[in-house]
Design an enzyme around this catalytic site. Structure first.
Site, PDB file in Angstrom:
ATOM      1  N   ASP A  53      11.853  27.621 -19.433  1.00  0.00           N
ATOM      2  CA  ASP A  53      11.347  26.400 -20.066  1.00  0.00           C
ATOM      3  C   ASP A  53      12.069  25.247 -19.356  1.00  0.00           C
ATOM      4  O   ASP A  53      13.300  25.137 -19.461  1.00  0.00           O
ATOM      5  CB  ASP A  53      11.691  26.449 -21.562  1.00  0.00           C
ATOM      6  CG  ASP A  53      11.374  25.137 -22.275  1.00  0.00           C
ATOM      7  OD1 ASP A  53      11.049  24.138 -21.601  1.00  0.00           O
ATOM      8  OD2 ASP A  53      11.488  25.113 -23.511  1.00  0.00           O
ATOM      9  N   TYR A 142      -0.227  10.510 -18.834  1.00  0.00           N
ATOM     10  CA  TYR A 142      -0.025  11.262 -17.590  1.00  0.00           C
ATOM     11  C   TYR A 142       0.311  10.309 -16.444  1.00  0.00           C
ATOM     12  O   TYR A 142       1.244  10.543 -15.667  1.00  0.00           O
ATOM     13  CB  TYR A 142      -1.316  12.033 -17.297  1.00  0.00           C
ATOM     14  CG  TYR A 142      -1.336  12.866 -16.044  1.00  0.00           C
ATOM     15  CD1 TYR A 142      -0.613  14.049 -15.969  1.00  0.00           C
ATOM     16  CD2 TYR A 142      -2.131  12.488 -14.953  1.00  0.00           C
ATOM     17  CE1 TYR A 142      -0.672  14.838 -14.836  1.00  0.00           C
ATOM     18  CE2 TYR A 142      -2.194  13.276 -13.823  1.00  0.00           C
ATOM     19  CZ  TYR A 142      -1.470  14.455 -13.762  1.00  0.00           C
ATOM     20  OH  TYR A 142      -1.538  15.235 -12.638  1.00  0.00           O
TER      21      TYR A 142
HETATM   22  N1  SER Z   1      -6.188  16.926 -11.504  1.00  0.00           N
HETATM   23  C1  SER Z   1      -5.342  16.082 -12.284  1.00  0.00           C
HETATM   24  C2  SER Z   1      -5.946  15.760 -13.593  1.00  0.00           C
HETATM   25  O1  SER Z   1      -7.151  15.630 -13.645  1.00  0.00           O
HETATM   26  C3  SER Z   1      -5.087  14.807 -11.552  1.00  0.00           C
HETATM   27  O2  SER Z   1      -3.848  14.827 -11.008  1.00  0.00           O
HETATM   28  O3  SER Z   1      -5.261  15.602 -14.539  1.00  0.00           O
END
Ligand code: SER
Length: 318
Positions: A53, A142
């Protein structure tokens, strides 16, 4: 690069990266780690493997002390759509894991790789021919993680001399491991559905252009960047990479060259469409070409042919 430890080894990139590294550097010189066990008969299980982890720094340190790698490839992360559903957990895993990995690389003098993404760009970034150095104000968790990660890589290089290297991957397309929780995943799903069902409902709207790349080119790029002469690398945060800028109708036409009956319709998912709309249409890869010779081999047609053939083989439908 002789002895490599890889986190997230069972993920979309890790699965193929481990195999390629074991082929190049020797089976016993590549330690795969992930939060869960691999299937006993899988390729990953045929070499060194440890459960890890990445938010557990003590365990990460113990594994490094015992395996004694010279290179650390940190691939464990949540992708964009999953991160958006649970942003606090995404921060803990994506940033906590990365900081632990960078710290271990610093303490044990390891060469370091971690991927960034086109997700590190946002709506105020120039959408066309997006420069290597430009506005990065992403609107997804993200993306926030990826920008912070890029800056951390640059920081660890400048402040501590860690040999950090990274790329901004576009959507990655492979027939080996299906991705989970990404925005660009439609461009993988479409091939599986074309072969298995002759039909696909895309959650990304037509005319939504995003950068993509075939997985073999992505894995080769990681190896090439890690083997490159560090003196020539100007960008220590992450290099723009792409092999094609595509939208769903273009993929449909490429598939129809092989499956003329293939049907595509749309059921747009607002969360993933919103993320896709905030990303560039096509990014400028000239720095990666100039500084370390990035040169992808697959365009849309070549990739489509391989994807359809390999999936058909797997499904024994042809
Ligand atoms: N393929 C990834 C995503 O769609 C992009 O970095 O989250």
């Amino acid at each position: 690069m002789k002895k490599i430890m890889i986190t997230g080894a069972l993920g979309q990139i890790g699965t193929e990266l481990v195999i390629k590294c074991r082929t190049l550097y020797g089976n016993d010189n590549v330690l795969a780690t992930d939060i869960r066990e691999p299937d006993v008969d899988s390729a990953i299980a045929q070499g060194p493997f440890e459960i890890l982890d990445v938010t557990d720094k003590n365990h990460m340190t113990q594994i490094v002390e015992s395996f004694k790698p010279d290179t650390f490839m940190h691939m464990a992360a949540l992708l964009s759509a999953t991160a958006e559903k649970n942003p606090q957990f995404a921060w803990d895993l994506n940033m906590g894991g990365l900081l632990n990995a960078l710290e271990v690389a610093r303490e044990y003098h390891l060469q370091f790789f971690t991927p960034s993404s086109i997700g590190a760009f946002g709506p105020s970034t120039p959408k066309v021919n997006t420069p290597q150095v430009t506005i990065q104000r992403p609107t997804s968790m993200y993306g926030v993680n990826k920008v912070a990660g890029e800056l951390l890589c640059q920081y660890y290089f400048d402040k501590f001399g860690v040999d950090t290297r990274s790329v901004r991957f576009p959507g990655l397309i492979s027939h080996i491991k299906e991705p989970g929780g990404g925005t660009t995943d439609y461009a993988v799903d479409i091939y599986f559905k074309a072969v298995r069902e002759g039909h696909y409902s895309s959650y990304i709207a037509k005319d939504t252009f995003m950068d993509m790349m075939y997985m073999e080119d992505a894995i080769d790029a990681i190896i090439q960047l890690m083997e490159a002469d560090g003196v020539k690398l100007i960008n220590r945060n992450a290099y723009n990479l792409s092999a094609m800028s595509i939208e769903p109708e273009m993929v449909k036409e490429a598939i129809r060259e092989h499956y003329p009956e293939f049907q595509l319709d749309y059921e747009v998912d607002p969360i993933r469409q919103n993320i896709a709309d905030s990303w560039p249409n096509n990014i400028d890869i000239s720095c990666a070409r100039a500084e370390w010779g990035f040169n992808p081999k697959y365009d849309l047609n070549k990739m489509t042919e391989v994807m359809l053939n390999e999936i058909a083989k797997k499904n024994k439908v042809r």
